[in-house]
Motif scaffolding. Structure first.
Motif, PDB file in Angstrom:
ATOM      1  N   THR A  27      -6.394  -1.874   4.594  1.00 16.53           N
ATOM      2  CA  THR A  27      -5.255  -1.162   5.172  1.00 16.53           C
ATOM      3  C   THR A  27      -4.017  -2.021   5.362  1.00 16.53           C
ATOM      4  O   THR A  27      -2.913  -1.481   5.509  1.00 16.53           O
ATOM      5  CB  THR A  27      -5.637  -0.550   6.539  1.00 16.53           C
ATOM      6  OG1 THR A  27      -5.953  -1.608   7.471  1.00 16.53           O
ATOM      7  CG2 THR A  27      -6.836   0.382   6.394  1.00 16.53           C
ATOM      8  N   HIS A  28      -4.156  -3.344   5.381  1.00 16.69           N
ATOM      9  CA  HIS A  28      -3.010  -4.254   5.545  1.00 16.69           C
ATOM     10  C   HIS A  28      -2.571  -4.711   4.155  1.00 16.69           C
ATOM     11  O   HIS A  28      -3.353  -5.327   3.420  1.00 16.69           O
ATOM     12  CB  HIS A  28      -3.411  -5.441   6.418  1.00 16.69           C
ATOM     13  CG  HIS A  28      -2.291  -6.362   6.755  1.00 16.69           C
ATOM     14  ND1 HIS A  28      -1.075  -5.929   7.255  1.00 16.69           N
ATOM     15  CD2 HIS A  28      -2.193  -7.721   6.670  1.00 16.69           C
ATOM     16  CE1 HIS A  28      -0.296  -6.966   7.469  1.00 16.69           C
ATOM     17  NE2 HIS A  28      -0.946  -8.062   7.113  1.00 16.69           N
ATOM     18  N   GLN A  29      -1.375  -4.409   3.783  1.00 20.67           N
ATOM     19  CA  GLN A  29      -0.939  -4.581   2.395  1.00 20.67           C
ATOM     20  C   GLN A  29      -1.173  -5.996   1.845  1.00 20.67           C
ATOM     21  O   GLN A  29      -1.685  -6.140   0.725  1.00 20.67           O
ATOM     22  CB  GLN A  29       0.526  -4.187   2.245  1.00 20.67           C
ATOM     23  CG  GLN A  29       1.011  -4.217   0.794  1.00 20.67           C
ATOM     24  CD  GLN A  29       2.436  -3.745   0.638  1.00 20.67           C
ATOM     25  OE1 GLN A  29       3.193  -3.691   1.619  1.00 20.67           O
ATOM     26  NE2 GLN A  29       2.824  -3.378  -0.567  1.00 20.67           N
ATOM     27  N   MET A  55      -5.978   2.050  15.100  1.00 17.77           N
ATOM     28  CA  MET A  55      -4.927   1.076  14.818  1.00 17.77           C
ATOM     29  C   MET A  55      -4.949   0.541  13.382  1.00 17.77           C
ATOM     30  O   MET A  55      -3.893   0.482  12.735  1.00 17.77           O
ATOM     31  CB  MET A  55      -4.998  -0.087  15.810  1.00 17.77           C
ATOM     32  CG  MET A  55      -3.900  -1.135  15.632  1.00 17.77           C
ATOM     33  SD  MET A  55      -3.928  -2.370  16.963  1.00 17.77           S
ATOM     34  CE  MET A  55      -5.596  -3.043  16.782  1.00 17.77           C
ATOM     35  N   PRO A  56      -6.114   0.155  12.818  1.00 12.24           N
ATOM     36  CA  PRO A  56      -6.084  -0.351  11.437  1.00 12.24           C
ATOM     37  C   PRO A  56      -5.567   0.666  10.431  1.00 12.24           C
ATOM     38  O   PRO A  56      -4.939   0.293   9.432  1.00 12.24           O
ATOM     39  CB  PRO A  56      -7.550  -0.710  11.165  1.00 12.24           C
ATOM     40  CG  PRO A  56      -8.158  -0.911  12.501  1.00 12.24           C
ATOM     41  CD  PRO A  56      -7.460   0.076  13.403  1.00 12.24           C
ATOM     42  N   THR A  86      -9.027  -3.887   7.769  1.00 16.09           N
ATOM     43  CA  THR A  86      -7.688  -4.337   7.367  1.00 16.09           C
ATOM     44  C   THR A  86      -7.684  -4.996   6.000  1.00 16.09           C
ATOM     45  O   THR A  86      -6.625  -5.150   5.393  1.00 16.09           O
ATOM     46  CB  THR A  86      -7.084  -5.305   8.400  1.00 16.09           C
ATOM     47  OG1 THR A  86      -7.935  -6.455   8.548  1.00 16.09           O
ATOM     48  CG2 THR A  86      -6.908  -4.617   9.748  1.00 16.09           C
ATOM     49  N   PHE A 139      -3.207   2.789  10.767  1.00 11.21           N
ATOM     50  CA  PHE A 139      -1.756   2.925  10.790  1.00 11.21           C
ATOM     51  C   PHE A 139      -1.049   1.756  10.096  1.00 11.21           C
ATOM     52  O   PHE A 139       0.177   1.667  10.120  1.00 11.21           O
ATOM     53  CB  PHE A 139      -1.266   3.112  12.230  1.00 11.21           C
ATOM     54  CG  PHE A 139      -1.447   4.519  12.703  1.00 11.21           C
ATOM     55  CD1 PHE A 139      -0.474   5.480  12.469  1.00 11.21           C
ATOM     56  CD2 PHE A 139      -2.620   4.908  13.333  1.00 11.21           C
ATOM     57  CE1 PHE A 139      -0.652   6.793  12.875  1.00 11.21           C
ATOM     58  CE2 PHE A 139      -2.809   6.217  13.742  1.00 11.21           C
ATOM     59  CZ  PHE A 139      -1.830   7.162  13.517  1.00 11.21           C
ATOM     60  N   GLN A 140      -1.835   0.872   9.471  1.00 13.18           N
ATOM     61  CA  GLN A 140      -1.256  -0.143   8.598  1.00 13.18           C
ATOM     62  C   GLN A 140      -1.216   0.323   7.140  1.00 13.18           C
ATOM     63  O   GLN A 140      -0.701  -0.384   6.275  1.00 13.18           O
ATOM     64  CB  GLN A 140      -2.047  -1.458   8.711  1.00 13.18           C
ATOM     65  CG  GLN A 140      -2.008  -2.057  10.100  1.00 13.18           C
ATOM     66  CD  GLN A 140      -2.691  -3.414  10.169  1.00 13.18           C
ATOM     67  OE1 GLN A 140      -2.378  -4.321   9.400  1.00 13.18           O
ATOM     68  NE2 GLN A 140      -3.635  -3.555  11.083  1.00 13.18           N
ATOM     69  N   LEU A 141      -1.773   1.492   6.887  1.00 13.98           N
ATOM     70  CA  LEU A 141      -1.664   2.094   5.555  1.00 13.98           C
ATOM     71  C   LEU A 141      -0.218   2.509   5.299  1.00 13.98           C
ATOM     72  O   LEU A 141       0.602   2.524   6.225  1.00 13.98           O
ATOM     73  CB  LEU A 141      -2.589   3.306   5.467  1.00 13.98           C
ATOM     74  CG  LEU A 141      -4.089   3.019   5.371  1.00 13.98           C
ATOM     75  CD1 LEU A 141      -4.886   4.286   5.648  1.00 13.98           C
ATOM     76  CD2 LEU A 141      -4.452   2.446   4.004  1.00 13.98           C
ATOM     77  N   TRP A 161      -2.955   1.275  -0.699  1.00 17.56           N
ATOM     78  CA  TRP A 161      -2.270   0.030  -1.087  1.00 17.56           C
ATOM     79  C   TRP A 161      -2.830  -0.526  -2.385  1.00 17.56           C
ATOM     80  O   TRP A 161      -2.081  -0.984  -3.256  1.00 17.56           O
ATOM     81  CB  TRP A 161      -2.403  -1.020   0.001  1.00 17.56           C
ATOM     82  CG  TRP A 161      -1.584  -0.835   1.236  1.00 17.56           C
ATOM     83  CD1 TRP A 161      -2.026  -0.851   2.526  1.00 17.56           C
ATOM     84  CD2 TRP A 161      -0.164  -0.634   1.328  1.00 17.56           C
ATOM     85  NE1 TRP A 161      -0.990  -0.659   3.406  1.00 17.56           N
ATOM     86  CE2 TRP A 161       0.164  -0.525   2.693  1.00 17.56           C
ATOM     87  CE3 TRP A 161       0.853  -0.513   0.380  1.00 17.56           C
ATOM     88  CZ2 TRP A 161       1.479  -0.320   3.140  1.00 17.56           C
ATOM     89  CZ3 TRP A 161       2.160  -0.297   0.816  1.00 17.56           C
ATOM     90  CH2 TRP A 161       2.456  -0.210   2.169  1.00 17.56           C
ATOM     91  N   SER A 197      -5.775   8.957   9.574  1.00 21.76           N
ATOM     92  CA  SER A 197      -6.372   8.845  10.899  1.00 21.76           C
ATOM     93  C   SER A 197      -6.870  10.202  11.386  1.00 21.76           C
ATOM     94  O   SER A 197      -7.978  10.320  11.936  1.00 21.76           O
ATOM     95  CB  SER A 197      -5.341   8.283  11.884  1.00 21.76           C
ATOM     96  OG  SER A 197      -5.886   8.213  13.189  1.00 21.76           O
ATOM     97  N   ALA A 235      -0.728   7.284   6.512  1.00 22.10           N
ATOM     98  CA  ALA A 235      -1.382   6.682   7.679  1.00 22.10           C
ATOM     99  C   ALA A 235      -1.831   7.733   8.695  1.00 22.10           C
ATOM    100  O   ALA A 235      -3.006   7.756   9.109  1.00 22.10           O
ATOM    101  CB  ALA A 235      -0.445   5.669   8.336  1.00 22.10           C
TER     102      ALA A 235
END
Length: 314
Positions: free
Chosen positions: A280-282, A185-186, A277, A188-190, A62, A199, A195
């Motif tokens: 990983t969270h945009q 889980m974090p 995150t 898979f926010q890529l 991101w 992982s 993603a």
């Protein structure tokens, strides 16, 4: 010649182990096949990303994709991590030259804006200590501090917990057991195209073993050598994850000390973000991109020169 061939074979095996039927490893191999890199072309300065413990270069997806189109950048995997083959153990003092060689292998331009996440912040400090003339600025992303295990009881306890967690994950991987959902889980926010493969490679036994080795070296060597950088005459930005500071208030003081390495500094606490995150969270990662852009704007475009032509250690 034989060594180079073995390196190429090891790299091919590492890539094949994490490929699924519909996956494609991003980036390419550089440095004679010994380093996996994800690059974006552009002019100087060049953004150089340094990953957190055990995580691959795709963690910066991101951030790297959010940079201005004309900005050159390099994300790479350290030996044994991600898609880079394992190599003989090197010392913290050998790291700066190794990173400079990686930059040369992809014709990168200095000055470099060093961006380090977690223990990657220790490594960027070591590089800046040895090659200050190549550094245009630094961004610490929820970064480790050289003294955190001494000054923070919470970080000392977390270190032991991380050791235990890695040991358990290695055993689970050997038994063919999947990692826990909380661990994956974090990731898979890529971005969707990276993603799953991020992982998968992160929790490969070979990757976990490399991360476990790095953890010991980070405590024993990286922290001590990173502490040798006491000041930097370049812009510094510190991005802190709010949840990290809430868990350990001592880190707020330590992150301020990172900012105080330079009189030209900026601190940002990202609301709601945790240690992973924040990348990983945009929407959280956008704060990192903004900090890099701020440093780019602080630099004169006339200072960019080929890294291969720049000087040695000071």
């Amino acid at each position: 010649m034989i060594g180079g061939t073995l390196t190429a074979v090891t790299a091919a095996i590492a890539i094949r182990e994490v490929r699924g039927p519909n996956s494609r490893v991003p980036g390419r191999m550089a440095g004679g096949g010994g380093v996996h890199v994800i690059t974006r072309p552009g002019g100087g300065p060049t953004v150089l990303f340094e990953n957190g413990l055990g995580y691959p270069a795709t963690m910066w997806s991101w951030v790297q994709r959010g940079l201005p189109a004309q900005t050159a950048s390099i994300a790479y995997d350290r030996p044994g991590i991600g898609w880079s083959p394992a190599q003989r153990r090197s010392t913290a003092l050998a790291y700066p030259e190794s990173l400079r060689a990686t930059a040369r292998s992809v014709a990168a331009y200095a000055p470099f804006i060093l961006v380090g996440h977690s223990v990657g912040g220790l490594l960027t400090r070591i590089f800046a200590r040895h090659f200050p003339e190549l550094v245009g600025g630094m961004v610490f992303v929820d970064s480790a501090h050289p003294a955190q295990y001494v000054r923070s009881p919470g970080q000392a306890a977390a270190l032991e917990q991380l050791r235990n967690d890695l040991d358990q994950m290695i055993v689970r991987g050997r038994l063919g057991m999947p990692p826990s959902w909380n661990s994956t889980m974090p990731l898979f926010q890529l971005p969707p195209d990276v993603a799953q493969i991020t992982s998968k490679v992160t929790f490969q036994p070979r990757n976990l073993r490399a991360a476990r080795r790095e953890l010991d070296v980070a405590e024993r060597e990286w922290s001590a050598h990173a502490d040798e950088l006491t000041a930097l005459g370049r812009p510094v930005a510190v991005i802190s994850a709010q949840q990290s500071l809430a868990k350990d208030p001592v880190m707020d003081e330590l992150h301020q000390e990172l900012a105080d390495l330079s009189p030209v500094n900026r601190r940002v606490v990202v609301p709601g973000a945790d240690h992973l995150t924040v990348l990983t969270h945009q929407p959280f990662a956008a704060h990192v991109t903004d900090a890099i852009t701020w440093i780019i704007n602080e630099l004169s475009p006339a200072t960019a020169k080929p890294a291969a032509q720049q000087g040695g250690q000071k």
